[in-house]
Motif scaffolding. Structure first.
Motif, PDB file in Angstrom:
ATOM      1  N   ILE A 154       0.836  -1.206   0.000  1.00  0.00           N
ATOM      2  CA  ILE A 154       0.000   0.000   0.000  1.00  0.00           C
ATOM      3  C   ILE A 154       0.870   1.254   0.000  1.00  0.00           C
ATOM      4  CG2 ILE A 154      -1.707   1.307   1.323  1.00  0.00           C
ATOM      5  CD1 ILE A 154      -2.762  -1.386   2.381  1.00  0.00           C
ATOM      6  N   LEU A 155       1.930   1.235   0.800  1.00  0.00           N
ATOM      7  CA  LEU A 155       2.830   2.388   0.849  1.00  0.00           C
ATOM      8  C   LEU A 155       3.510   2.616  -0.498  1.00  0.00           C
ATOM      9  CD1 LEU A 155       4.202   4.588   2.587  1.00  0.00           C
ATOM     10  CD2 LEU A 155       5.996   2.913   3.078  1.00  0.00           C
ATOM     11  N   ASP A 156       3.932   1.540  -1.145  1.00  0.00           N
ATOM     12  CA  ASP A 156       4.567   1.674  -2.462  1.00  0.00           C
ATOM     13  C   ASP A 156       3.622   2.309  -3.473  1.00  0.00           C
ATOM     14  OD1 ASP A 156       6.922   0.595  -1.572  1.00  0.00           O
ATOM     15  OD2 ASP A 156       6.484  -1.442  -2.259  1.00  0.00           O
TER      16      ASP A 156
ATOM     17  N   ASP B   8       2.458  -0.548 -12.810  1.00  0.00           N
ATOM     18  CA  ASP B   8       2.722  -1.129 -11.491  1.00  0.00           C
ATOM     19  C   ASP B   8       1.713  -0.630 -10.461  1.00  0.00           C
ATOM     20  OD1 ASP B   8       4.414  -2.794  -9.852  1.00  0.00           O
ATOM     21  OD2 ASP B   8       5.131  -0.960  -8.905  1.00  0.00           O
ATOM     22  N   ILE B   9       1.389   0.656 -10.518  1.00  0.00           N
ATOM     23  CA  ILE B   9       0.407   1.223  -9.585  1.00  0.00           C
ATOM     24  C   ILE B   9      -0.958   0.571  -9.780  1.00  0.00           C
ATOM     25  CG2 ILE B   9      -0.896   3.314  -9.012  1.00  0.00           C
ATOM     26  CD1 ILE B   9       1.635   4.918  -9.645  1.00  0.00           C
ATOM     27  N   ILE B  10      -1.384   0.474 -11.030  1.00  0.00           N
ATOM     28  CA  ILE B  10      -2.697  -0.115 -11.325  1.00  0.00           C
ATOM     29  C   ILE B  10      -2.732  -1.581 -10.912  1.00  0.00           C
ATOM     30  CG2 ILE B  10      -4.285  -0.745 -13.185  1.00  0.00           C
ATOM     31  CD1 ILE B  10      -3.302   1.760 -14.680  1.00  0.00           C
ATOM     32  N   LEU B  11      -1.666  -2.305 -11.220  1.00  0.00           N
ATOM     33  CA  LEU B  11      -1.610  -3.737 -10.913  1.00  0.00           C
ATOM     34  C   LEU B  11      -1.712  -3.977  -9.407  1.00  0.00           C
ATOM     35  CD1 LEU B  11      -1.149  -6.262 -12.799  1.00  0.00           C
ATOM     36  CD2 LEU B  11       1.185  -6.288 -11.917  1.00  0.00           C
ATOM     37  N   ASN B  12      -0.909  -3.257  -8.642  1.00  0.00           N
ATOM     38  CA  ASN B  12      -0.913  -3.448  -7.187  1.00  0.00           C
ATOM     39  C   ASN B  12      -2.218  -2.978  -6.556  1.00  0.00           C
ATOM     40  OD1 ASN B  12       1.649  -4.596  -7.037  1.00  0.00           O
ATOM     41  ND2 ASN B  12       2.665  -2.621  -6.846  1.00  0.00           N
TER      42      ASN B  12
ATOM     43  N   ASP C  95      15.853  10.631   3.539  1.00  0.00           N
ATOM     44  CA  ASP C  95      14.475  10.642   3.058  1.00  0.00           C
ATOM     45  C   ASP C  95      13.584   9.977   4.105  1.00  0.00           C
ATOM     46  OD1 ASP C  95      12.086  10.543   1.739  1.00  0.00           O
ATOM     47  OD2 ASP C  95      12.851   9.581  -0.074  1.00  0.00           O
ATOM     48  N   SER C  96      12.618  10.716   4.640  1.00  0.00           N
ATOM     49  CA  SER C  96      11.743  10.164   5.682  1.00  0.00           C
ATOM     50  C   SER C  96      10.917   8.992   5.165  1.00  0.00           C
ATOM     51  CB  SER C  96      10.814  11.255   6.226  1.00  0.00           C
ATOM     52  OG  SER C  96      10.029  11.810   5.183  1.00  0.00           O
ATOM     53  N   PHE C  97      10.682   8.969   3.853  1.00  0.00           N
ATOM     54  CA  PHE C  97       9.916   7.860   3.280  1.00  0.00           C
ATOM     55  C   PHE C  97      10.601   6.525   3.536  1.00  0.00           C
ATOM     56  CE2 PHE C  97       9.677   4.910  -0.328  1.00  0.00           C
ATOM     57  CZ  PHE C  97       8.348   4.538  -0.244  1.00  0.00           C
TER      58      PHE C  97
ATOM     59  N   MET D  42       7.009  -0.214   7.570  1.00  0.00           N
ATOM     60  CA  MET D  42       5.972  -0.968   6.874  1.00  0.00           C
ATOM     61  C   MET D  42       6.429  -2.396   6.576  1.00  0.00           C
ATOM     62  SD  MET D  42       3.326   1.011   6.640  1.00  0.00           S
ATOM     63  CE  MET D  42       3.849   1.635   8.244  1.00  0.00           C
ATOM     64  N   VAL D  43       7.688  -2.530   6.193  1.00  0.00           N
ATOM     65  CA  VAL D  43       8.232  -3.872   5.952  1.00  0.00           C
ATOM     66  C   VAL D  43       8.229  -4.679   7.246  1.00  0.00           C
ATOM     67  CG1 VAL D  43      10.306  -5.159   5.307  1.00  0.00           C
ATOM     68  CG2 VAL D  43       9.629  -3.149   3.982  1.00  0.00           C
TER      69      VAL D  43
END
Length: 269
Positions: free
Chosen positions: A25-27, A60-64, A212-214, A221-222
């Motif tokens: 979800i985060l990705d 990739d966004i649509i697939l996930n 990078d805070s991300f 998340m992992v």
């Protein structure tokens, strides 16, 4: 006490899927809001035109997104898992550092294991008609393969050459879980080991040591994905194809024989 166990079990089954999918979800969210940077970066890595980077990122966004929706909000979890795994394979083929292939293989094996355990949990929860027999070999295969794949996390830890104590802990957790012995107990112990390894050990620098805070959020998340996978495993158990399953079958047969003897004695009397 039974009500408390039921409530805890219900919470675990309902919350853990979100933990397992949290990194995916985060990705999706990050790529969606930073599609320009992500697309350019992927184009540079693949050494292709930037347009291909944008196209692949959008794909990739649509697939996930479709996979997550199917898994979490529909009864077509198997289709969602298949789509998610296809996207994972494509991404790994394109972006793997082949000099670290063994590490990526183990990392992906663990992710696949969590997804398979999630699928098994969803199937049990929804009680789909074609899976009405919860002791079917397909469900047991999911539990077996998922459990074995999740054990790859211990091999990664062993390869890290951490402290001798943690080496012993990794071995002590690897064999019982791979054999399906006392899955509930050893799953909870593994959760404690994950918290120690990812937060309190020398890996702690990964929590906040990024520009990078991300990346720090992604690290958490992992970790949540790992915790969610083992929480589900603690609820589902090892299945029939495990030492726990073998012991349960022996106990059931013993109870059946005892009941048969009791009925026979009562009939004779």
């Amino acid at each position: 006490m039974d009500n408390f166990k039921y409530i805890v079990r219900h919470l675990v089954v309902n919350i853990s899927p979100y933990l397992v999918l949290s990194s995916y979800i985060l990705d999706v969210v990050y790529a969606l809001f930073n599609i320009t940077n992500v697309g350019r970066t992927r184009a540079v890595v693949l050494d292709v035109h930037v347009a291909f980077g944008y196209m692949y990122t959008s794909f990739d966004i649509i697939l996930n997104t479709v996979a997550i929706i199917l898994i979490m909000f529909t009864r077509k979890q198997d289709s969602g898992v298949t789509i998610l795994l296809i996207g994972r394979v494509i991404h790994r083929i394109l972006f793997t550092l082949w000099t670290m292939f063994f590490y990526f293989l183990l990392d992906d094996a663990f992710d696949v294991g969590c997804i398979l355990i999630l699928l098994a949990a969803k199937i049990r929860q929804n009680k789909r008609h074609e899976w009405a027999n919860l002791d079917s070999w397909k469900l047991e295969l999911l539990l077996l393969v998922g459990r074995l794949c999740m054990c790859s996390i211990f091999i990664v830890w062993l390869d890290e050459e951490a402290s001798n104590i943690f080496y012993i802990i990794s071995v002590a957790l690897l064999f019982p879980l791979s054999l399906g012995l006392s899955c509930q107990i050893f799953s909870f112990l593994t959760i404690c080991a994950i918290l120690y390894h990812d937060i309190f050990s020398n890996q702690a620098s990964f929590v906040t040591g990024w520009d990078d805070s991300f990346l720090s959020v992604e690290y958490f998340m992992v970790m949540f994905s790992k915790l969610g996978g083992f929480l589900l495993l603690s609820v589902l158990g090892g299945g029939k194809w495990s030492i726990d399953g073998f012991r349960n079958r022996k106990a059931e047969k013993r109870d059946q024989k005892s009941g048969y003897r009791l009925m026979k004695n009562q009939t004779t009397a």
